[in-house]
Design a protein around this motif. Structure first.
Motif, PDB file in Angstrom:
ATOM      1  N   PRO A 283       1.072  -1.052  -0.074  1.00 57.39           N
ATOM      2  CA  PRO A 283      -0.044  -0.058   0.370  1.00 57.39           C
ATOM      3  C   PRO A 283       0.809   1.267   0.140  1.00 57.39           C
ATOM      4  O   PRO A 283       0.678   2.415  -0.747  1.00 57.39           O
ATOM      5  CB  PRO A 283      -0.708  -0.851   1.442  1.00 57.39           C
ATOM      6  N   TYR A 284       2.487   1.073   0.493  1.00 53.71           N
ATOM      7  CA  TYR A 284       2.597   2.015   0.568  1.00 53.71           C
ATOM      8  C   TYR A 284       3.376   3.036  -0.384  1.00 53.71           C
ATOM      9  O   TYR A 284       3.457   3.769  -0.659  1.00 53.71           O
ATOM     10  CB  TYR A 284       3.948   2.858   1.945  1.00 53.71           C
ATOM     11  N   SER A 285       4.041   2.028  -1.062  1.00 54.79           N
ATOM     12  CA  SER A 285       4.501   2.153  -2.625  1.00 54.79           C
ATOM     13  C   SER A 285       2.954   2.239  -3.241  1.00 54.79           C
ATOM     14  O   SER A 285       3.370   2.755  -4.237  1.00 54.79           O
ATOM     15  CB  SER A 285       5.094   0.270  -3.043  1.00 54.79           C
ATOM     16  N   GLY A 286       2.191   2.023  -2.990  1.00 51.10           N
ATOM     17  CA  GLY A 286       1.155   1.680  -4.232  1.00 51.10           C
ATOM     18  C   GLY A 286       1.141   3.511  -4.207  1.00 51.10           C
ATOM     19  O   GLY A 286       0.033   4.267  -5.169  1.00 51.10           O
ATOM     20  N   GLN A 287       0.791   4.054  -3.089  1.00 53.43           N
ATOM     21  CA  GLN A 287      -0.136   5.371  -2.621  1.00 53.43           C
ATOM     22  C   GLN A 287       1.497   6.673  -3.306  1.00 53.43           C
ATOM     23  O   GLN A 287       1.288   7.924  -3.633  1.00 53.43           O
ATOM     24  CB  GLN A 287      -0.196   5.232  -1.136  1.00 53.43           C
ATOM     25  N   ALA A 288       2.781   6.087  -3.297  1.00 53.09           N
ATOM     26  CA  ALA A 288       3.982   6.551  -3.455  1.00 53.09           C
ATOM     27  C   ALA A 288       3.670   6.862  -4.971  1.00 53.09           C
ATOM     28  O   ALA A 288       3.424   7.923  -5.627  1.00 53.09           O
ATOM     29  CB  ALA A 288       4.989   5.752  -3.275  1.00 53.09           C
ATOM     30  N   VAL A 289       3.575   5.546  -5.599  1.00 49.47           N
ATOM     31  CA  VAL A 289       3.083   5.969  -7.229  1.00 49.47           C
ATOM     32  C   VAL A 289       1.986   6.668  -7.456  1.00 49.47           C
ATOM     33  O   VAL A 289       2.114   7.505  -8.001  1.00 49.47           O
ATOM     34  CB  VAL A 289       2.960   4.285  -8.053  1.00 49.47           C
ATOM     35  N   HIS A 290       0.718   6.425  -6.667  1.00 50.35           N
ATOM     36  CA  HIS A 290       0.101   7.648  -6.708  1.00 50.35           C
ATOM     37  C   HIS A 290       0.287   8.446  -6.937  1.00 50.35           C
ATOM     38  O   HIS A 290      -0.119   9.941  -7.621  1.00 50.35           O
ATOM     39  CB  HIS A 290      -1.628   7.007  -5.885  1.00 50.35           C
ATOM     40  N   PHE A 291       0.695   9.395  -5.821  1.00 54.35           N
ATOM     41  CA  PHE A 291       0.994  10.279  -5.909  1.00 54.35           C
ATOM     42  C   PHE A 291       2.106  11.324  -6.658  1.00 54.35           C
ATOM     43  O   PHE A 291       1.729  12.369  -6.950  1.00 54.35           O
ATOM     44  CB  PHE A 291       1.171  11.266  -3.881  1.00 54.35           C
ATOM     45  N   GLN A 292       3.043  10.167  -7.569  1.00 57.00           N
ATOM     46  CA  GLN A 292       3.884  11.242  -7.650  1.00 57.00           C
ATOM     47  C   GLN A 292       3.392  11.193  -8.862  1.00 57.00           C
ATOM     48  O   GLN A 292       3.570  11.651 -10.144  1.00 57.00           O
ATOM     49  CB  GLN A 292       5.283   9.824  -7.796  1.00 57.00           C
ATOM     50  N   ARG A 293       2.292  10.401 -10.076  1.00 63.47           N
ATOM     51  CA  ARG A 293       2.381  10.205 -11.287  1.00 63.47           C
ATOM     52  C   ARG A 293       0.812  10.353 -11.591  1.00 63.47           C
ATOM     53  O   ARG A 293       0.462  10.155 -12.680  1.00 63.47           O
ATOM     54  CB  ARG A 293       2.629   9.087 -11.564  1.00 63.47           C
ATOM     55  N   ALA A 294      -0.147   9.770 -10.418  1.00 72.76           N
ATOM     56  CA  ALA A 294      -1.556   9.753 -10.694  1.00 72.76           C
ATOM     57  C   ALA A 294      -2.259  11.418 -10.094  1.00 72.76           C
ATOM     58  O   ALA A 294      -3.459  11.289 -10.610  1.00 72.76           O
ATOM     59  CB  ALA A 294      -2.230   8.776 -10.670  1.00 72.76           C
ATOM     60  N   ALA A 295      -1.919  11.402  -8.921  1.00 74.56           N
ATOM     61  CA  ALA A 295      -2.331  12.789  -8.435  1.00 74.56           C
ATOM     62  C   ALA A 295      -3.039  13.609  -9.598  1.00 74.56           C
ATOM     63  O   ALA A 295      -2.294  14.236 -10.144  1.00 74.56           O
ATOM     64  CB  ALA A 295      -2.097  13.094  -7.284  1.00 74.56           C
TER      65      ALA A 295
ATOM     66  N   GLU B 223      -3.082  16.745  -8.966  1.00 71.06           N
ATOM     67  CA  GLU B 223      -2.653  17.903  -8.243  1.00 71.06           C
ATOM     68  C   GLU B 223      -1.425  17.358  -7.642  1.00 71.06           C
ATOM     69  O   GLU B 223      -1.530  16.467  -6.963  1.00 71.06           O
ATOM     70  CB  GLU B 223      -3.511  18.699  -7.283  1.00 71.06           C
ATOM     71  N   THR B 224      -0.081  18.328  -7.452  1.00 70.65           N
ATOM     72  CA  THR B 224       0.677  17.428  -6.644  1.00 70.65           C
ATOM     73  C   THR B 224       0.336  17.796  -5.170  1.00 70.65           C
ATOM     74  O   THR B 224       0.552  19.291  -4.966  1.00 70.65           O
ATOM     75  CB  THR B 224       2.577  18.111  -7.014  1.00 70.65           C
ATOM     76  N   VAL B 225       0.949  17.400  -4.224  1.00 70.44           N
ATOM     77  CA  VAL B 225       0.662  17.437  -2.965  1.00 70.44           C
ATOM     78  C   VAL B 225       1.786  17.130  -2.178  1.00 70.44           C
ATOM     79  O   VAL B 225       2.001  15.478  -2.322  1.00 70.44           O
ATOM     80  CB  VAL B 225       0.224  16.514  -2.081  1.00 70.44           C
ATOM     81  N   ASP B 226       2.985  17.559  -1.854  1.00 72.18           N
ATOM     82  CA  ASP B 226       4.254  17.832  -1.673  1.00 72.18           C
ATOM     83  C   ASP B 226       4.453  16.330  -0.319  1.00 72.18           C
ATOM     84  O   ASP B 226       4.738  16.064   0.063  1.00 72.18           O
ATOM     85  CB  ASP B 226       5.093  19.020  -1.103  1.00 72.18           C
ATOM     86  N   TYR B 227       3.181  17.084   0.854  1.00 70.44           N
ATOM     87  CA  TYR B 227       3.247  16.219   1.857  1.00 70.44           C
ATOM     88  C   TYR B 227       2.706  14.782   1.208  1.00 70.44           C
ATOM     89  O   TYR B 227       4.088  13.809   2.808  1.00 70.44           O
ATOM     90  CB  TYR B 227       1.549  17.234   2.580  1.00 70.44           C
ATOM     91  N   ALA B 228       1.923  14.247   0.911  1.00 73.20           N
ATOM     92  CA  ALA B 228       1.493  13.576   0.720  1.00 73.20           C
ATOM     93  C   ALA B 228       2.723  12.377  -0.121  1.00 73.20           C
ATOM     94  O   ALA B 228       3.134  11.953  -0.116  1.00 73.20           O
ATOM     95  CB  ALA B 228       0.082  12.948  -0.400  1.00 73.20           C
ATOM     96  N   ILE B 229       3.512  12.956  -1.303  1.00 70.81           N
ATOM     97  CA  ILE B 229       4.525  12.484  -2.196  1.00 70.81           C
ATOM     98  C   ILE B 229       5.374  11.966  -0.774  1.00 70.81           C
ATOM     99  O   ILE B 229       6.083  11.308  -0.849  1.00 70.81           O
ATOM    100  CB  ILE B 229       5.183  13.571  -2.602  1.00 70.81           C
ATOM    101  N   ASN B 230       5.873  13.310   0.097  1.00 62.33           N
ATOM    102  CA  ASN B 230       6.838  12.654   1.451  1.00 62.33           C
ATOM    103  C   ASN B 230       6.262  12.282   1.867  1.00 62.33           C
ATOM    104  O   ASN B 230       7.248  11.048   1.892  1.00 62.33           O
ATOM    105  CB  ASN B 230       7.421  14.250   1.885  1.00 62.33           C
ATOM    106  N   ARG B 231       5.501  12.219   2.541  1.00 58.79           N
ATOM    107  CA  ARG B 231       5.018  10.778   3.561  1.00 58.79           C
ATOM    108  C   ARG B 231       5.080   9.207   3.016  1.00 58.79           C
ATOM    109  O   ARG B 231       5.592   8.711   3.228  1.00 58.79           O
ATOM    110  CB  ARG B 231       2.806  11.016   3.754  1.00 58.79           C
ATOM    111  N   TYR B 232       4.650   9.237   1.575  1.00 64.82           N
ATOM    112  CA  TYR B 232       4.551   8.256   0.858  1.00 64.82           C
ATOM    113  C   TYR B 232       6.204   7.306   0.294  1.00 64.82           C
ATOM    114  O   TYR B 232       6.151   6.258   0.714  1.00 64.82           O
ATOM    115  CB  TYR B 232       3.126   7.681  -0.219  1.00 64.82           C
ATOM    116  N   ARG B 233       6.881   8.020  -0.133  1.00 65.49           N
ATOM    117  CA  ARG B 233       8.065   8.423  -0.492  1.00 65.49           C
ATOM    118  C   ARG B 233       8.984   7.491   1.019  1.00 65.49           C
ATOM    119  O   ARG B 233       9.398   6.674   0.614  1.00 65.49           O
ATOM    120  CB  ARG B 233       9.059   9.027  -0.567  1.00 65.49           C
TER     121      ARG B 233
END
Ligand SMILES: N[C@@H](CCC(=O)N[C@@H](CS)C(=O)NCC(=O)O)C(=O)O
Length: 232
Positions: free
Chosen positions: A102-114, A116-126
């Motif tokens: 799930p954390y890998s999946g969300q990292a991909v989601h926020f970097q590639r699919a979201a 809008e760019t949400v730095d907080y989410a990208i940082n958290r999941y990466r």
């Protein structure tokens, strides 16, 4: 014969690797998630969660990738490890199911699919993905496989996601995790990996990331009212 409900994505690929390793007969039933076929009623009867993979083993339906691995390993007595390692097997399988995946999946989601760019989410999941990678790397410091000398469904489950390290953490990500890299190279050399990668290559899955795909994959983004209120 096993019906294998399949899309060429990380969780189904774990089951593809198991089937290739075990040389079990199976029939691929493609479910094109970018066309929204996972939401069709017929598939929901197989997996109420509307996700891939799932199997129908002569009437026994199993969904969720690690549940399928455990079911097949137990049924066929393959890649289940030693009885004394059962606790470790279950622990690492659940760690992969609830953490790495799930954390890998969300990292991909926020970097590639979201949308809008949400730095907080990208940082958290990466960062969380990195933390999970580090835990796997430490486990492999003095072991060939996650359970020692035995290749098990833990390796198969981890492979499905580590194989996607590029969209999660970047193409050179494994350089920072030398034990995990050694393990990954070792697994990739297994003939079954090539066979698993071949599964479904004769099927044309939708690849355009257009609105049809976005609505199919992220229906919550198209709900009439997006959630606005914070939990109080
Ligand atoms: N916990 C599930 C997760 C399954 C999952 O998220 N599958 C993805 C492919 S890797 C999927 O079906 N995505 C389509 C969607 O979410 O609509 C498992 O391990 O099988």
């Amino acid at each position: 014969m096993i019906k294998f409900y399949f899309h060429p994505t990380p969780n189904p690929m774990k089951v593809a690797l198991f089937l290739a390793e075990a040389e079990l007969p199976f029939e691929v039933i493609p479910v094109d998630t970018m066309k929204g076929e996972q939401h069709e009623q017929a598939f929901r009867a197989i997996n109420p969660n509307g996700k891939l993979p799932a199997i129908d083993d002569d009437g026994t339906v199993v969904f969720d990738s690690n549940a399928i691995l455990l079911y097949l390993a137990d049924k066929h007595g393959l890649f289940a490890g030693r009885p004394e390692d059962r606790g470790a097997l279950l622990s690492w399988l659940m760690f992969i199911a609830s953490g790495l995946g799930p954390y890998s999946g969300q990292a991909v989601h926020f970097q590639r699919a979201a949308p809008e760019t949400v730095d907080y989410a990208i940082n958290r999941y990466r960062r969380e993905a990195e933390r999970h990678y580090a835990i796997l790397d430490a486990r492999l410091a003095d072991r060939t496989y996650f359970l020692g000398d035995d290749y098990t469904i833990v390796d198969i489950a981890a492979w499905g996601w580590i194989d996607r390290h590029t969209p999660v953490l970047g193409p050179d990500a494994l350089e920072a995790y030398p034990n995990l890299k050694r393990w990954f190279d070792h697994i990739n050399a297994r003939p079954a990996v090539a066979k698993a990668r071949d599964i479904g290559t004769d099927i044309t899955f939708k690849s355009e990331r257009d609105e049809v795909a976005m609505r199919a994959l992220f229906p919550q983004n198209y709900a009439e009212e997006l959630v606005e209120a914070k939990a109080s």
